[in-house]
Enzyme design. Structure first.
Site, PDB file in Angstrom:
ATOM      1  N   CYS A  77      -1.323  13.286  -1.692  1.00  0.00           N
ATOM      2  CA  CYS A  77      -2.743  12.926  -1.572  1.00  0.00           C
ATOM      3  C   CYS A  77      -3.145  13.153  -0.125  1.00  0.00           C
ATOM      4  O   CYS A  77      -3.321  12.213   0.637  1.00  0.00           O
ATOM      5  CB  CYS A  77      -2.977  11.478  -1.998  1.00  0.00           C
ATOM      6  SG  CYS A  77      -2.233  11.041  -3.594  1.00  0.00           S
ATOM      7  N   ALA A  78      -3.281  14.410   0.292  1.00  0.00           N
ATOM      8  CA  ALA A  78      -3.233  14.765   1.708  1.00  0.00           C
ATOM      9  C   ALA A  78      -4.561  14.712   2.444  1.00  0.00           C
ATOM     10  O   ALA A  78      -4.583  14.489   3.652  1.00  0.00           O
ATOM     11  CB  ALA A  78      -2.624  16.163   1.867  1.00  0.00           C
ATOM     12  N   LYS A  96      -2.254  13.009   8.434  1.00  0.00           N
ATOM     13  CA  LYS A  96      -0.820  12.776   8.207  1.00  0.00           C
ATOM     14  C   LYS A  96      -0.104  14.089   7.887  1.00  0.00           C
ATOM     15  O   LYS A  96       1.028  14.310   8.336  1.00  0.00           O
ATOM     16  CB  LYS A  96      -0.609  11.775   7.071  1.00  0.00           C
ATOM     17  CG  LYS A  96      -1.181  10.389   7.342  1.00  0.00           C
ATOM     18  CD  LYS A  96      -0.902   9.457   6.168  1.00  0.00           C
ATOM     19  CE  LYS A  96      -1.627   8.144   6.316  1.00  0.00           C
ATOM     20  NZ  LYS A  96      -3.109   8.301   6.200  1.00  0.00           N
ATOM     21  N   ASP A 133      -4.409  17.849  -2.785  1.00  0.00           N
ATOM     22  CA  ASP A 133      -5.445  16.850  -3.025  1.00  0.00           C
ATOM     23  C   ASP A 133      -6.115  17.157  -4.351  1.00  0.00           C
ATOM     24  O   ASP A 133      -6.308  18.326  -4.710  1.00  0.00           O
ATOM     25  CB  ASP A 133      -6.487  16.827  -1.905  1.00  0.00           C
ATOM     26  CG  ASP A 133      -7.228  15.492  -1.879  1.00  0.00           C
ATOM     27  OD1 ASP A 133      -6.708  14.548  -1.248  1.00  0.00           O
ATOM     28  OD2 ASP A 133      -8.300  15.389  -2.494  1.00  0.00           O
ATOM     29  N   CYS A 144      -3.798   1.698   2.563  1.00  0.00           N
ATOM     30  CA  CYS A 144      -4.491   0.919   3.591  1.00  0.00           C
ATOM     31  C   CYS A 144      -5.107  -0.318   2.932  1.00  0.00           C
ATOM     32  O   CYS A 144      -6.223  -0.713   3.251  1.00  0.00           O
ATOM     33  CB  CYS A 144      -5.529   1.743   4.332  1.00  0.00           C
ATOM     34  SG  CYS A 144      -6.726   2.551   3.278  1.00  0.00           S
TER      35      CYS A 144
END
Length: 878
Positions: free
Chosen positions: A179-180, A185, A245, A354
């Site tokens: 899930c870039a 990252k 993604d 997050c």
């Protein structure tokens, strides 16, 4: 990580439809928005109960969440280059900032993040009104913007830097970021894959040229710079990153972020992470038997409710509801299970969000491990010895769950008892068994969940984050997803009916799931049920069992035989990211699915076609640049259906080439791969190669270009001349203005060449710290002039970095054309005036005065828009 509410726009300058640009020329007052009140009773009640901090620490926790988040950034690229750019911050900008006082207090400068390796991450808490008021901050801001535009600095939240560091990526590894987007990252992971590559390649080239190692090579030596770290391709990085993604538009945002790193070892794909397809790779032992890629490292930074981002997404204070997390739990479990299936035994998955909610964190980890065979197959790694200066809290072993009605539940048994009771004939919305702490019955009650890592806002003034590292001990057969059942009751509401009533949960973001039919590969003996769904909200996706059941049915081979696909069903449309009709799986035993038909309305991606080393263009390029035979000529690629060079030629690593070739027509949605190595250029004669070296490909190729096409530059002043002036003239005696390289470029054959910058050393062996880094840049020579083939933003950034100079660029070619046009206009005006019996007049005199000065040079101010990409900007300078 939470990508929630990306469609929401705040009321800042230019934001949303009420921004300044859309009100231009209107008499309506500038629209303002009420300040969000940073309070939410349910949110505070839940986390006070859940986290159970001491009273004084609890106050710090909530106070930190209500403060504005500090700005943070990271120096990126190769380690040596990142350290060089960081030194400028420390020596040029911080000393000026520390002299500033505001209201009698010394202004705090940017500070290094203590736990980040090599001091490459920085944070600053300076208020915006101070930044706007003092010139040293304006200069620093210009530096940040300039270096960010060319990819030397990444504006990234501090806690988001943690997951890649825990992956322990080594040279030569195959890495997947599921899930870039937007890519910060993924950029870190790509840097790890290439770490030490430049030094290794220099070792190889110098070993063949007989040169002695240089001092800078010895100084930067570590375990990654030694040739033994990745020796199989003459020191070039053999590892690979696949950045994926599910959202097509965000996958292109990902490309823009990662292209600046100029990596031939990267692929960008566009797939639902819960059903990521198997990728074929060569089988050296039996070429006729299919072989499927297993990854060494996988990052699953999954979509989440994002309540750890309260400091920057202030609308979460009013939008947070328990349903935000409950609706995402099952998707997160599926993504993590899929990641563990694609992992090599001995490999590592890092799972992160997050969010602070255990429904998205510890419960997901426990549920995935239970489905993948328990602790005997999957181990939670203890990462306390990594990043020792990072303050963290252990993962939770026990927790409660708040449902949509704000009721707290400790166990699944409580939920079942409630639904059986007279007053509770309706099941609590969205609760499933896997959300609760694992029980003895599951076999995972003793999981060391305290090894998971929680980072809270008050610990080091950051956002909130959850990270855990999982180690795959052995292959496994994934269990079907059985925990979708609701508690037994006389009249339960159906899930979709619940969803219709639950649309008030504004915090749940949208996620594209199951956008393509799930057709199993030919290697799987029995076809699965199609799992195509329309684009849905995440909550709706959870309530539709088809995708989950089809994923559960695809199992990694228990014996670890890579000839059996452990992947999810493959898409049947390699050119479209839009939903398509479900079709039965092909079970003909063929090696590949039929070539898919592109839907007319869907986005189209040009195919990847590799060129033969014997192709006339490849042979012409190799001959013109005298490219060493040691440079691989079987990795050149074009992107068009004809497979012929048209505008650009790309270069990839060997593994990227094999994956793109072997998976063509198999429904894998490749969006990007490779580095643009050559661009077609108008040439002044047939003897000049029409393919010039692109700046992003230059670091890969320059060491293999023959001396006939190399110009060596050693003086700082000479480079500045080339950076400031575009198209400086070299005809006649003008070549003398090029200082040390003048004679060389005068005698050089026309066309593109390599400008190798090797900074000169003083008599004592020292170099100018601002001009110490070796570089290779593309230079074009025409009949009349030279041109450094760099985008304008790269030129400006280099001028600022090396010379601390903001001099506007001067386009000499346009200046000469303007002078010529002015003279032609003056001649025409004079002829017209003579015919009319009049003089040139005052306007003509003004023109003559302007033409007599040097002030008519066009000043090219401001960088090229980054939206067009560096490659387009570079082509405009040719």
């Amino acid at each position: 990580m939470g990508r929630g509410r990306r469609g929401h726009r705040g009321g800042g300058r230019g934001g949303g439809r009420g921004g300044r640009d859309n009100n231009r020329g209107s008499h309506r007052p500038y629209q303002t928005y009420p300040e969000v009140k940073k309070e939410n009773q349910r949110l505070e009640e839940y986390y006070n109960t859940l986290i159970n901090l001491p009273e004084d620490e609890r106050a710090e926790f909530w106070a930190a969440l209500r403060r504005e988040l500090p700005n943070s950034f990271r120096f990126c690229g190769s380690k040596g280059h990142a350290l060089a750019v960081k030194r400028l911050l420390q020596t040029r900008y911080i000393p000026e900032i520390t002299r500033i006082t505001h209201e009698g207090v010394t202004v705090a400068p940017p500070t290094s993040v203590p736990w980040y390796p090599d001091g490459l991450a920085w944070s600053m808490t300076t208020p915006k009104n101070v930044i706007r008021k003092f010139p040293p901050f304006a200069a620093f801001q210009k530096f940040l913007v300039s270096e960010t535009s060319v990819g030397n600095i990444s504006r990234q939240e501090v806690v988001s830097m943690i997951p890649p560091l825990l992956m322990d990526v080594k040279p030569g590894m195959a890495v997947l970021d599921l899930c870039a987007a937007p890519g910060s990252k993924a950029a870190q992971l790509l840097e790890f894959i290439h770490r030490g590559e430049e030094a290794r390649i220099r070792q190889v080239i110098r070993s063949f040229s007989g040169e002695e190692p240089r001092a800078e090579d010895v100084q930067e030596e570590d375990e990654t710079t030694r040739l033994e770290a990745d020796p199989s391709d003459d020191g070039r990085a053999t590892g690979m990153l696949i950045a994926n993604d599910a959202d097509y538009k965000r996958s292109h945002m990902l490309i823009h972020q990662l292209k600046r790193l100029s990596s031939p070892n990267m692929i960008v794909t566009n797939h639902d992470a819960t059903m990521y397809p198997s990728l074929r790779i060569p089988n050296p032992e039996n070429p006729t038997k299919p072989n499927y890629l297993k990854f060494d490292r996988i990052l699953a930074d999954v979509p989440c409710s994002g309540d750890g981002t309260l400091r920057k997404n202030v609308n979460l204070w009013k939008d947070w509801t328990p349903g935000n997390a409950l609706g995402l739990h099952l998707t997160q479990v599926r993504i993590l299970v899929r990641a563990l299936q694609m992992l090599k035994p001995g490999g590592r998955v890092v799972y992160s969000t997050c969010s602070m909610n255990p429904v998205e964190n510890e419960s997901v980890v426990a549920a995935a491990i239970e489905r993948c065979g328990g602790p005997e197959k999957i181990e939670i790694l203890d990462c306390r010895d990594q990043l020792p200066l990072l303050k963290r809290k252990p993962g939770l072993r026990k927790w409660q769950i708040m449902d949509k009605s704000s009721r707290l539940w400790k166990t699944w048994e409580e939920v079942e008892e409630y639904t059986k009771s007279a007053e509770g004939n309706i099941a609590p919305g969205r609760l499933v068994e896997s959300m609760f702490p694992p029980t003895e019955e599951s076999g995972c009650a003793d999981l060391p969940l305290e090894r998971c890592m929680r980072v809270y806002a008050h610990q080091q003034d950051t956002g909130g984050f959850f990270i855990t590292a999982l180690h795959k001990k052995a292959e496994f057969k994934a269990k079907p997803e059985e925990n979708r059942k609701q508690p037994k009751t006389g009249a339960p509401k159906r899930p979709l009916e619940e969803e219709q009533e639950g649309k008030e949960d504004a915090g749940v973001k949208k996620l594209r799931l199951s956008e393509e039919p799930a057709n199993e590969e030919a290697a799987v003996p029995e076809p699965l049920e199609p799992a195509a769904q329309e684009t849905t909200t995440e909550v709706e996706a959870q309530e539709k069992p088809a995708a989950a059941e089809s994923i559960a049915a695809i199992e990694a081979p228990a014996n670890g035989d890579a000839s059996e696909p452990s992947a999810a069903p493959q898409a049947t449309d390699s050119t479209s990211a839009t939903p398509s009709a479900a079709t039965p799986a092909a079970t003909t035993g063929q090696d590949a699915l039929p070539e898919p038909k592109r839907k007319p309305e869907g986005p189209y991606e040009e195919p990847f076609k590799f060129l033969s080393p014997d192709h006339d263009v490849i042979k012409n390029v190799a001959e013109f640049y005298s490219i060493s035979s040691r440079f691989p000529s079987d990795r050149y690629m074009v992107r068009n259906a004809l497979g012929e060079p048209a505008k650009a030629i790309y270069y990839t690593s060997a593994l990227v080439r094999d994956i793109l070739v072997l998976n063509e027509g198999r429904g894998v949605k490749f969006v990007h791969g490779g580095v643009k190595m050559y661009v077609k250029q108008d040439a002044p004669s047939a003897d000049v190669c029409r393919w010039r070296i692109q700046s992003e490909g230059m670091p890969i190729l320059h060491g293999y270009v023959g001396p006939e096409r190399v110009v060596v530059l050693r003086r700082k002043a000479t480079l500045k001349h080339l950076l400031v002036e575009m198209f400086p003239k070299i005809a006649g005696d003008d070549w003398r203005r090029m200082d040390e390289i003048g004679e060389r470029v005068r005698d050089l054959a026309l066309g593109c060449c390599v400008l190798r910058v090797e900074p000169e050393r003083g008599a004592d062996g020292t170099v100018d710290e601002d001009f110490a880094e070796s570089m290779a840049l593309p230079l074009w020579k025409s009949f009349q002039s030279l041109n450094l083939m760099l985008p304008k933003e790269d030129r400006s950034a280099m001028l600022l970095r090396i010379y601390n100079d903001t001099t506007p660029l001067i386009n000499m070619g346009i200046q000469r054309d303007q002078k010529k046009d002015q003279k032609n206009d003056e001649s025409a005006d004079a002829d017209a005036g003579a015919d009319a019996g009049t003089g040139t007049g005052e306007a003509a005199k003004d023109t003559e005065m302007n033409d007599a000065t040097d002030g008519s040079w066009e000043i090219v101010e401001g960088p090229v828009s980054t939206a067009t990409g560096a490659a387009n900007a570079e082509e405009t300078t040719a």
